[in-house]
Design an enzyme around this catalytic site. Structure first.
Site, PDB file in Angstrom:
ATOM      1  N   ASP A 138      -6.853  -9.807  12.096  1.00 52.49           N
ATOM      2  CA  ASP A 138      -6.059 -10.479  11.064  1.00 52.49           C
ATOM      3  C   ASP A 138      -5.086 -11.524  11.602  1.00 52.49           C
ATOM      4  OD1 ASP A 138      -7.407  -8.888   9.212  1.00 52.49           O
ATOM      5  OD2 ASP A 138      -5.877  -7.325   9.288  1.00 52.49           O
ATOM      6  N   ARG A 171       0.856  -1.193   0.000  1.00 58.84           N
ATOM      7  CA  ARG A 171       0.000   0.000   0.000  1.00 58.84           C
ATOM      8  C   ARG A 171       0.891   1.241   0.000  1.00 58.84           C
ATOM      9  NH1 ARG A 171      -3.430  -1.224   4.432  1.00 58.84           N
ATOM     10  NH2 ARG A 171      -4.771  -2.265   2.925  1.00 58.84           N
TER      11      ARG A 171
END
EC number: 3.6.1.15
Length: 177
Positions: A120, A23
């Site tokens: 996560d 990202r």
């Protein structure tokens, strides 16, 4: 990259353990740099995902990166209070192009009401196997989760309301120059 100074805009890039770009944030404003830390702000900042999707951050967020801690912190300033997103990640490093770090999937989110949630965990375990995270790396990350939780529980640094207020005020001053 030479150490950015207050008011500079930098690019932030996160990578995965295998070296792939994860990202990118364009035009993060630097609020403070020290020998070990960079504090910045994202406000309607363009974010590009590894698959090319783009989006813009919705609210101002104070970002904290450190050269010795295996996490970074995003304090999102909302009308109903501050929420936090904490990435378990390598200490940052900088080159001529950007501030960079490796994202290790494990995340901690703190909601405006104080609720904490680990996120996560399954993705971390999957990537640990797939990308062959060493036992040493796994140990370091899990120890730094403990450090991060101690910071959260003690209102240290970015988890202090005063800290967020000081850096948001400084951002507004710089933006309105």
């Amino acid at each position: 990259m030479k150490l950015p100074k207050e008011g500079d805009f930098i690019t932030i890039q996160s990578y995965k353990h295998d070296g792939s770009l994860h990202r990118t944030w364009r035009d993060t404003m630097v609020l403070k740099t020290t020998e070990n830390a960079i504090i910045g702000v994202n406000d309607h900042t363009l974010v590009t995902e590894s698959d090319g999707r783009r989006w813009v951050t919705r609210e101002p967020a104070i970002v904290y990166f450190h050269k010795k801690y295996w996490f970074n912190i995003i304090a999102m300033i909302r009308d109903n209070g501050t929420s936090y997103y904490c990435n378990m990640a390598s200490p940052y490093y900088x080159d001529e192009x950007a501030l960079k770090y490796i994202d290790y999937d494990l995340d901690v989110k703190i909601f405006t009401d104080g609720e904490k949630r680990x996120l996560d965990v399954e993705e971390y375990e999957r990537h640990k196997r797939k990308m062959n995270y060493s036992d040493d790396l796994d140990y370091i990350l899990k120890e730094h989760v403990k450090i991060l939780v101690x910071w959260i529980n003690n209102g240290r640094g970015p988890f202090s309301e005063a800290y967020v207020n000081i850096w948001y005020k400084r951002y507004v001053e710089l933006k309105n120059r």
